[in-house]
Design an enzyme around this catalytic site. Structure first.
Site, PDB file in Angstrom:
ATOM      1  N   HIS A  56      -7.654  15.222  -7.275  1.00  0.00           N
ATOM      2  CA  HIS A  56      -7.276  14.262  -6.223  1.00  0.00           C
ATOM      3  C   HIS A  56      -5.786  14.383  -5.914  1.00  0.00           C
ATOM      4  CE1 HIS A  56      -8.058  10.210  -4.180  1.00  0.00           C
ATOM      5  NE2 HIS A  56      -6.774  10.510  -3.943  1.00  0.00           N
ATOM      6  N   HIS A  58      -2.939  14.635  -2.373  1.00  0.00           N
ATOM      7  CA  HIS A  58      -2.712  14.677  -0.912  1.00  0.00           C
ATOM      8  C   HIS A  58      -1.676  15.756  -0.627  1.00  0.00           C
ATOM      9  CE1 HIS A  58      -4.833  10.799  -0.049  1.00  0.00           C
ATOM     10  NE2 HIS A  58      -4.620  10.680  -1.356  1.00  0.00           N
ATOM     11  N   GLN A 151      -7.286   8.361   6.881  1.00  0.00           N
ATOM     12  CA  GLN A 151      -6.257   7.468   6.311  1.00  0.00           C
ATOM     13  C   GLN A 151      -6.181   6.112   7.008  1.00  0.00           C
ATOM     14  OE1 GLN A 151      -3.408   7.868   3.596  1.00  0.00           O
ATOM     15  NE2 GLN A 151      -4.166   5.818   4.031  1.00  0.00           N
ATOM     16  N   HIS A 209     -11.798   7.103  -0.906  1.00  0.00           N
ATOM     17  CA  HIS A 209     -10.775   6.186  -1.423  1.00  0.00           C
ATOM     18  C   HIS A 209     -11.425   4.811  -1.353  1.00  0.00           C
ATOM     19  CE1 HIS A 209      -7.964   9.459  -0.909  1.00  0.00           C
ATOM     20  NE2 HIS A 209      -6.963   8.723  -1.341  1.00  0.00           N
ATOM     21  N   GLU A 212      -9.137   0.598  -3.074  1.00  0.00           N
ATOM     22  CA  GLU A 212      -7.787   0.841  -3.615  1.00  0.00           C
ATOM     23  C   GLU A 212      -6.900  -0.341  -3.202  1.00  0.00           C
ATOM     24  OE1 GLU A 212      -5.569   4.192  -2.088  1.00  0.00           O
ATOM     25  OE2 GLU A 212      -4.220   4.238  -3.816  1.00  0.00           O
ATOM     26  N   ASP A 308      -2.794  12.361  -7.451  1.00  0.00           N
ATOM     27  CA  ASP A 308      -2.738  11.688  -6.152  1.00  0.00           C
ATOM     28  C   ASP A 308      -1.576  12.191  -5.293  1.00  0.00           C
ATOM     29  OD1 ASP A 308      -3.886  10.019  -4.308  1.00  0.00           O
ATOM     30  OD2 ASP A 308      -3.182   8.147  -5.180  1.00  0.00           O
ATOM     31  N   TRP A 314       4.024   7.577  -0.930  1.00  0.00           N
ATOM     32  CA  TRP A 314       3.422   6.601  -1.846  1.00  0.00           C
ATOM     33  C   TRP A 314       4.031   6.653  -3.237  1.00  0.00           C
ATOM     34  CZ3 TRP A 314       0.760   9.397   1.809  1.00  0.00           C
ATOM     35  CH2 TRP A 314       0.106   8.648   2.791  1.00  0.00           C
TER      36      TRP A 314
HETATM   37  N1  17E Z   1      -3.322   7.347   0.939  1.00  0.00           N
HETATM   38  C1  17E Z   1      -4.011   6.315   0.394  1.00  0.00           C
HETATM   39  O1  17E Z   1      -4.750   5.614   1.095  1.00  0.00           O
HETATM   40  N2  17E Z   1      -3.907   6.077  -0.923  1.00  0.00           N
HETATM   41  C2  17E Z   1      -3.126   6.838  -1.690  1.00  0.00           C
HETATM   42  N3  17E Z   1      -3.046   6.567  -3.000  1.00  0.00           N
HETATM   43  C3  17E Z   1      -2.383   7.900  -1.124  1.00  0.00           C
HETATM   44  C4  17E Z   1      -2.524   8.123   0.202  1.00  0.00           C
HETATM   45  C5  17E Z   1      -1.480   8.740  -1.978  1.00  0.00           C
HETATM   46 FE   FE2 Z   2      -5.452   9.280  -2.795  1.00  0.00          FE
END
Ligand code: 17E
Ligand code: FE2
Length: 417
Positions: A56, A58, A151, A209, A212, A308, A314
């Site tokens: 995982h 980005h 996203q 995702h 989160e 990540d 982030w």
């Molecule tokens: N985008 C998201 O929604 N959540 C994350 N942890 C990262 C990007 C890194």
């Molecule tokens: Fe992520």
């Protein structure tokens, strides 16, 4: 090629590994230590493991922290905002340079498989195009899976669904989602159904995702797991982050775990990222903001660790070392017992292989492709404790990395006699 004096995970003896035409042809227990001849590689009693996997990350956003603005609050939501300021500045060569640097960093730390997210909430889809192209160009060096990741919302972002369709045509391997960020609960649920529908239609894997957020009412995981179960797709589906599970009450979790177990879906936790981004709306007591890694693992539900981010909107640290992620994860999840340490590498190797659906070509076994790493340490426990460096990385029988451990000269303070 022959590797001698190697230790294998969960074994005490020394072993010789024979490699012919890129495959393990024999793995033999030694009765004693062997003196290396010219064409043998001496492992010097260090640990051979299947390669590390980054399940995982980005890559499209890697190495962009502070461009154009820093994330001051440290929340996921400000991260998304800061990234939306960087997105219009993306172009192919910018992405290529950053991705290649980051992949090199990962490879130099023993990674041979990567699952990366590519943002589809961008009308140009330049991230998706570039990551899919790089995946193909690098195929003889490293295996990469690309997730189409909406996203800003699959259903809330204008044309989000059409952009995902286009990403599928460009060639993403995995369908993503972000239900907790959709405008409403209804849209979040609908997005989970859509993700599964697309995966079935185009024969893709799924990595969402999911939840989160610290909101205990964010319960899209049950929708995802149920859709996976009813469509018999469980082993091909992954729920990433699921940090809200750290805020669910135990009664709900007890019910939820039955579904999770039956569904057979996989989990990815990103401990360094979540301890940093979550708990940001708490004063004290302050939540750790991680999913229930220890409990999932104890319930024999597949869970693994990823990084990540590396220096992005982030998370402004990160160095490509999964052993660091593992170290943090074991601490944060309170998995610090002897049994935890003895099998800990599973969280960044075998469990991740299951998540990525690559088990047919992964593992130190006769008949499998000879892809492995040599770690400074004799077992899981010692490798974690000393954060042992990757001394050697072999992919399909070819050496792709060799590292000489640093020699430190210390003053003669202690008389060991
Ligand atoms: N985008 C998201 O929604 N959540 C994350 N942890 C990262 C990007 C890194
Ligand atoms: Fe992520």
């Amino acid at each position: 090629m022959q590797l001698i004096n190697a230790r294998l995970r969960q074994q005490k003896s020394l072993f010789t590994l024979d490699i012919v035409d890129g495959y393990f042809s024999a793995i033999t227990e030694q009765t004693q230590q062997i003196v290396a001849t010219e064409n043998q590689i001496d492992a010097f009693g260090n640990l051979v493991s299947a390669p590390f996997i980054e399940p995982h990350i980005h890559l499209d956003a890697a190495l962009t922290a502070g461009e154009p603005n820093w994330n001051h609050s440290g929340t996921l939501f400000e991260g998304i905002e800061r990234w939306s300021e960087r997105k219009p500045l993306l172009n192919e060569s910018d992405i290529r340079q950053r991705v290649l640097k980051t992949v090199e960093l990962l490879v130099s730390n023993g990674v041979q498989f990567i699952r990366t997210h590519a943002d589809t909430s961008d009308n140009s889809l330049v991230g998706v195009r570039t990551l899919c192209a790089l995946r193909d160009e690098l195929a003889d060096k490293i295996e990469i899976q690309v997730v189409g990741f909406p996203q800003d919302g699959l259903l809330s972002f204008p044309n989000g669904l059409a952009l995902m369709q286009e990403a599928i045509e460009i060639g993403v391997d995995v369908i993503g989602g972000i239900p907790h960020f959709e405008y409403t609960r209804e849209l979040g649920e609908a997005s989970m159904k859509k993700v599964i529908e697309l995966a079935l239609k185009y024969n893709k894997l799924v990595d969402v995702h999911c939840d989160e957020i610290d909101d205990p009412n964010s319960r899209f995981l049950e929708v995802l797991a149920c859709e996976a179960l009813f469509n018999d797709l469980g082993s091909r589906v992954t729920a990433s982050h699921t940090t809200a599970m750290g805020s669910y009450d135990n009664a709900y979790c007890s019910k939820l775990f039955r579904l999770l177990k039956n569904s057979n879906i996989n989990f990815i936790s990103c401990p360094t990222e979540s301890i940093h981004l979550q708990g940001r709306f708490d004063s004290y007591p302050k939540r750790r903001g991680l999913t229930r890694v220890k409990e999932l693992n104890e319930a024999n539900i597949n869970v693994c660790f990823g990084q990540d981010s590396i220096f992005d909107p982030w998370y402004s640290l990160g160095n490509g070392k999964l052993l660091r992620t593992l170290d943090f994860g074991l601490h944060i999840c309170q998995m610090m017992g002897y049994a935890d340490f003895s099998t800990a590498l599973n969280l960044i190797t075998d469990n991740s292989a299951k998540t990525l659906n690559i088990q047919d070509r992964y593992g130190v076994e006769v008949g499998k492709p000879a892809s492995f790493i040599l770690l400074d340490g004799e077992d899981d426990y010692s490798v974690i404790r000393k954060q042992g460096e990757v001394l050697l990385s072999v992919r399909l029988g070819e050496v792709i990395l060799k590292r000489q451990p640093a020699r430190v000269v210390t003053p003669n303070w202690i008389d060991y006699e």
